[in-house]
Design an enzyme around this catalytic site. Structure first.
Site, short mmCIF file in Angstrom:
data_model
loop_
_atom_site.label_atom_id
_atom_site.label_comp_id
_atom_site.label_asym_id
_atom_site.label_seq_id
_atom_site.Cartn_x
_atom_site.Cartn_y
_atom_site.Cartn_z
N LYS A 207 14.56 -5.10 2.66
CA LYS A 207 14.73 -4.95 1.55
C LYS A 207 16.15 -4.31 1.20
CE LYS A 207 10.59 -6.31 -1.10
NZ LYS A 207 9.45 -5.72 -1.77
N LEU B 163 2.69 -2.55 3.95
CA LEU B 163 3.74 -3.76 3.54
C LEU B 163 3.82 -3.40 1.83
CD1 LEU B 163 2.20 -6.97 5.04
CD2 LEU B 163 4.36 -5.67 5.51
N ASP B 164 4.82 -3.73 1.15
CA ASP B 164 5.03 -3.67 -0.27
C ASP B 164 4.02 -4.59 -1.06
OD1 ASP B 164 7.28 -1.91 0.15
OD2 ASP B 164 8.60 -3.48 -0.09
N ILE B 165 3.94 -4.24 -2.28
CA ILE B 165 2.75 -5.07 -3.07
C ILE B 165 3.20 -6.58 -2.99
CG2 ILE B 165 3.92 -4.59 -5.27
CD1 ILE B 165 1.03 -4.11 -6.53
N HIS C 196 10.41 -0.04 2.17
CA HIS C 196 11.46 -0.99 1.61
C HIS C 196 12.32 -1.33 2.48
CE1 HIS C 196 9.32 -0.83 -2.13
NE2 HIS C 196 10.15 0.07 -2.71
#
Ligand code: URA
Length: 227
Positions: free
Chosen positions: A182, A98-100, A179
């Protein structure tokens, strides 16, 4: 596994330290004193050392409600990692990424096969996200997501998008490219401002876990994920 190796892995001291502790008679295995450092411990043995109790387990499986600000890695020079949130002596790693700034459901384990089965693009495991965004949601977007969204270097597998309100929706995807949510939203002129993973396969995030909290997966959950 040898008792001294198990204790050193469990961060009870260096291999040399734990040998001394064992020889001194300070270690119990299932309530019996063991002074042989090479004693073979097996799954579910209960080890007591300096009033600390440890259960021998080959594989461990956790569900974490990932907070923002942590990266999905085991070690990093600049950022805190999700592994640092889990108090466990096994060599665990996150199942996918998962992204930060993404929050929500993340599994961690030391079982490579379990991880592979859930993250391999060939397995098509659905991941569902709650998304908040800036921009105008339009009805055709649902068809576009169903077909797959063409990004810079690939077209996604069919996904789905479901409107909740003017600025929030659920998105479900089959892969987990960098990502991806997004970028899919961006391709439709929507900018993600908040992203939370709410389910992975047939397992839903345990809402009693606050961000940063975790628990072990139940046997039932592990079996569902292994199917
Ligand atoms: N898609 C993203 O864009 N980010 C994540 O963290 C997960 C899926």
């Amino acid at each position: 596994m040898r008792l001294d190796k198990f204790l050193a892995n469990a961060k009870c001291g260096s291999r040399k330290d734990v040998k001394k502790i064992i020889k001194a008679g300070n270690v119990l295995v299932n309530d019996n004193k063991v002074t042989d450092e090479a004693f073979n411990v097996v799954e579910n043995d209960r080890i007591t050392i300096n009033n600390k109790e440890l259960i021998v387990k080959e594989f461990v499986y956790y569900m974490l409600n990932k907070p923002s600000g942590y990266i999905s890695a085991t070690i990093d020079n600049y950022h805190k990692t999700v592994v640092q949130l889990i108090d466990d002596y096994h060599e665990i790693f996150p199942v996918g990424r998962l992204d930060i700034d993404t929050v929500g459901l993340l599994f961690l384990t030391n079982d490579g096969e379990f991880c592979h089965n859930l993250t391999s693009p060939k397995k098509h495991v659905n991941k569902k996200y709650y998304v908040e965004f800036i921009g105008k949601y339009y009805p055709e977007i649902e068809e576009e997501f169903n077909k797959g969204i063409t990004l810079k270097d690939f077209t996604t597998l069919p996904g789905s998008i479901e409107k909740i309100s003017e600025n929030s929706c659920y998105v479900t995807i089959q892969e987990g490219k960098f990502h991806q949510v997004k970028l899919m939203m961006k391709a439709c002129n929507l900018e993600v401002t908040y992203l939370k993973r709410v389910s992975f396969g047939n397992i839903v995030l345990d809402e009693s876990l606050k961000e940063g909290e975790y628990r072990e997966l139940t046997l039932e959950e592990i079996n569902i994920l292994n199917k």
